[in-house]
Design an enzyme around this catalytic site. Structure first.
Site, PDB file in Angstrom:
ATOM      1  N   LYS A 111       1.715 119.518   7.058  1.00  0.00           N
ATOM      2  CA  LYS A 111       1.283 119.569   5.665  1.00  0.00           C
ATOM      3  C   LYS A 111       0.937 118.191   5.098  1.00  0.00           C
ATOM      4  O   LYS A 111       0.078 118.074   4.211  1.00  0.00           O
ATOM      5  CB  LYS A 111       2.359 120.253   4.813  1.00  0.00           C
ATOM      6  CG  LYS A 111       2.494 121.745   5.083  1.00  0.00           C
ATOM      7  CD  LYS A 111       3.533 122.376   4.184  1.00  0.00           C
ATOM      8  CE  LYS A 111       3.560 123.891   4.321  1.00  0.00           C
ATOM      9  NZ  LYS A 111       3.908 124.344   5.675  1.00  0.00           N
ATOM     10  N   GLU A 189       7.523 117.079  -3.075  1.00  0.00           N
ATOM     11  CA  GLU A 189       6.330 117.197  -3.891  1.00  0.00           C
ATOM     12  C   GLU A 189       6.741 117.475  -5.331  1.00  0.00           C
ATOM     13  O   GLU A 189       7.790 118.082  -5.576  1.00  0.00           O
ATOM     14  CB  GLU A 189       5.498 118.387  -3.379  1.00  0.00           C
ATOM     15  CG  GLU A 189       4.019 118.158  -3.322  1.00  0.00           C
ATOM     16  CD  GLU A 189       3.307 119.352  -2.703  1.00  0.00           C
ATOM     17  OE1 GLU A 189       2.331 119.138  -1.972  1.00  0.00           O
ATOM     18  OE2 GLU A 189       3.716 120.505  -2.946  1.00  0.00           O
ATOM     19  N   LYS A 227       5.386 135.784  -0.587  1.00  0.00           N
ATOM     20  CA  LYS A 227       4.441 136.641  -1.290  1.00  0.00           C
ATOM     21  C   LYS A 227       4.868 138.099  -1.161  1.00  0.00           C
ATOM     22  O   LYS A 227       5.327 138.532  -0.106  1.00  0.00           O
ATOM     23  CB  LYS A 227       3.040 136.440  -0.720  1.00  0.00           C
ATOM     24  CG  LYS A 227       2.543 135.001  -0.814  1.00  0.00           C
ATOM     25  CD  LYS A 227       1.316 134.770   0.048  1.00  0.00           C
ATOM     26  CE  LYS A 227       0.929 133.312   0.080  1.00  0.00           C
ATOM     27  NZ  LYS A 227      -0.175 133.036   1.033  1.00  0.00           N
TER      28      LYS A 227
END
Length: 655
Positions: A111, A189, A227
């Site tokens: 990532k 992040e 999800k």
């Protein structure tokens, strides 16, 4: 003749095998004990020695070459994003890996490398930093503010992600994220979550020279970054979506992308700010909704792209117009118990206990099925355990408007039935989402379900009828009420109960006497035995009537003789809150009896469930008196089993 090895399991393996069979390819599956339904769709099948075989690139490459396969499809998860698999295939022979080239995989599977690529091409990303220790996380958070998100470089599917809301929670979040990262590398992040932030992803397809897109999907209905409900297209305006599609084409074009890929973003509906998240260099779980709106078989197309002379032009995919009146919704049906914070609900499902929806615009992708090739081990039942994720099926609906698709979703859920009451599913959650006014008004963000889960469950329980709802009122005490398993229990029935000790006793001990009691069912409130039985009893060992509720545990089957049950009424007993594999023990448990102290909130042990780590925390400052029977790293511990016995103590405050 092409021959394909599918290095995966479950519904995605069946999906790939079906497309390959339609093309006339020979097919090979790999499977493990108690998980072979997908293998019945392959012409040949190879049994793995253990679940770990799915993650062993050399083992899979060896199978591909020994079976003389020409191609290998990795599906999603497992090794689908790992450069190790194409490297092993190249070393072992000339098997074609159906996925991006090695260089692209190396970037997409990391990532931070993906973020760096985006930055170099002028695509916006959230502030982030590669970290080596907890101090790095705290220093980063001081600059951007809490909350922040810790992510594994090679995480996915909701695994390897933890939100840090404060300095105090950084250490445990860092430890759990590391535990879910194969590479043991993480970065931090700035957290872009909450009202307004949607999860949007763009479907990319390429032939190694040209790239194109098949529009976008919205995946904002999430829980713990997994999800749950996806739709295509999003309800955002075309003008709003255009920058995300352009950024995806820029990234994919630079990579000379080949095959299927998904480029993911966070988009803020209030400010119209957006950032790039990551590249998924594989077929996605939610690829089905794109197929429905674009009328393209993505898996068949993916297979053909890795045969000589096939390009986007020859497949008529150089341009794919967005249908003006087609919407699709995917509902992820999982074996999770809404009454127990959506914990895994393991067990066994028989074919007779499954009923799927049907009708125009309704599709079901599931592994609870049996194909035409039974091999040596026909599937008699399907087992739900802790080794794999909890996905049972994907219910996909299509309509000529968003409202029509939502109506079809509600109807499909009412038609769906799984198990005999022992396996719990998230159907009430899915139904509650589709019934919530925020769904209709597109007021969904990535933390919406976390904030509204109680209301979603309430709506879902109203929307989806319970099995046996046609039976007489459960509070009617005038007659027998049949249980779901066909057991009739009559109020007023008298039972004789005798209790006696079992097992050998020391020679010096005299056996305790047996005790005899009578028990009468005064009334029955709910009878879904053996799943649930509740009401009022009168007994000879209590002077007053007692209200009771008997519910069957959803714990996976584990050997009861290997462990001991915790006394749930004893605060000193720490029990396993769910079934899972022990992957870590606190040092105090490893030396139980030495009275080593533990602090309130420290992780006594970590349980791995579906490859995600769940910590069991100390409820108070204490010393460990003893360890529960059978507790050690590597064993599967059942729900309700004793972890340890604590002795509350007063410890000096930390400096």
């Amino acid at each position: 003749m092409h021959k394909l090895l599918v290095a995966n399991r479950g519904e995605i393996a069946i999906r790939i095998l079906r497309s390959a069979n339609e093309l006339g390819w020979n097919t090979v599956a790999i499977y493990t004990d108690d998980d072979g339904s997908h293998a019945t769709y392959a012409k040949e099948a190879v049994k793995l020695e253990s679940v770990d075989g799915f993650l062993n690139a050399e083992t899979i490459a060896k199978i591909a070459t020994s079976k003389k396969c020409t191609h290998l499809h990795p599906g999603y998860g497992f090794l689908s994003e790992s450069p190790a698999l194409p490297l092993a295939l190249a070393k072992a022979g000339s098997v074609v890996f159906i996925g991006p080239c090695l260089e692209t995989l190396q970037i997409a599977s990391d990532k931070m490398l993906s973020r760096n690529l985006a930055t170099s091409l002028g695509v916006k990303v959230a502030p982030g930093l590669l970290v080596n220790c907890v101090a790095d996380i705290r220093a980063f958070a001081q600059g951007v503010g809490y909350p922040v998100i810790i992510k594994a470089l090679d995480g996915g599917g909701g695994r390897g992600i933890r939100v840090v809301d404060s300095e105090a929670s950084a250490d445990e979040a860092h430890k759990r994220t590391l535990g879910e990262s194969p590479s043991k590398q993480v970065f931090v992040e700035q957290a872009l979550t909450g009202p307004g932030w949607k999860h949007i992803e763009v479907q990319i397809i390429g032939d190694g020279i040209s790239v194109n897109h098949l529009w976008e999907r919205e995946c904002s209905v999430q829980r713990r970054f997994q999800k749950i409900v996806e739709m295509a297209p999003s309800l955002l305006s075309r003008q709003t979506v255009r920058p995300l599609i352009e950024a995806s084409l820029k990234l994919a074009g630079h990579l000379k992308y080949k095959g299927l890929g998904t480029f993911e973003y966070l988009f803020n509906t209030a400010s119209h700010d957006w950032v790039f998240l990551e590249i998924n260099p594989r077929v996605q779980v939610e690829h089905t909704v794109t197929e429905e709106i674009c009328d393209v078989d993505l898996v068949r197309t993916q297979l053909l792209l890795f045969t000589p002379g096939t390009t986007l032009s020859t497949l008529n995919l150089a341009s794919v117009p967005l249908p003006s009146s087609t919407y699709a919704i995917q509902l992820r049906l999982t074996a999770e118990d809404p009454a127990r914070t959506l914990q895994l609900s393991p067990g066994s499902i028989a074919a007779s206990d499954v009923s799927w929806p049907a009708g125009r615009g309704v599709r079901v992708d599931t592994w609870l099925t049996t194909g035409p090739y039974t091999h040596d081990s026909p599937v008699a039942a399907w087992a739900i355990g802790t080794d794999f994720d909890s996905l049972l099926a994907k219910i996909i609906v299509r309509g000529r408007s968003f409202i029509e698709a939502t109506d079809k979703a509600r109807s499909a859920l009412r038609e769906t039935s799984i198990g005999n009451g022992m396996i719990k599913t998230n159907i009430p959650v899915l139904a509650g989402v589709s019934d919530h006014p925020d769904w209709a008004s597109n007021n969904i963000d990535t933390l919406w379900l976390e904030r509204n889960l109680a209301e979603v469950l309430r709506l879902g329980e109203i929307s989806v009828p319970k099995r046996g709802a046609h039976m007489p009122n459960a509070t009617n005490t005038g007659g027998a009420i049949p249980a779901s398993a066909g057991v009739f229990l009559q109020p007023g029935t008298l039972f004789n109960l005798q209790l006696s000790p079992t097992g050998a006793l020391p020679s010096s001990s005299s056996p305790p006497p047996s005790s005899k009691h009578s028990l009468t069912l005064a009334s029955i409130e709910e009878n879904a035995f053996p799943s649930v039985l509740s009401g009022v009893i009168r007994t000879s060992f209590a002077s007053s009537p007692l209200r009771f509720s008997l519910s069957q545990s959803t714990s996976a089957a584990v050997s009861s003789s290997s462990f001991e049950l915790a006394d749930l009424n004893d605060g000193a007993h720490v029990s396993a809150p769910m079934t899972g594999k022990i992957v870590e023990l606190h040092p105090a448990l490893l030396t139980a009896g030495d009275r080593i102290t533990v602090r309130k909130g420290e992780a006594l042990l970590a349980l791995s469930v579906m490859k995600m780590e769940n910590a069991v925390l100390a409820p108070f400052d204490a010393v460990v008196e003893r360890l529960g029977k059978g507790i050690k790293v590597g064993v599967v511990l059942g729900e309700g089993m004793l972890v340890c016995v604590l002795n509350r103590t007063t410890l000096p405050s930390r400096l």
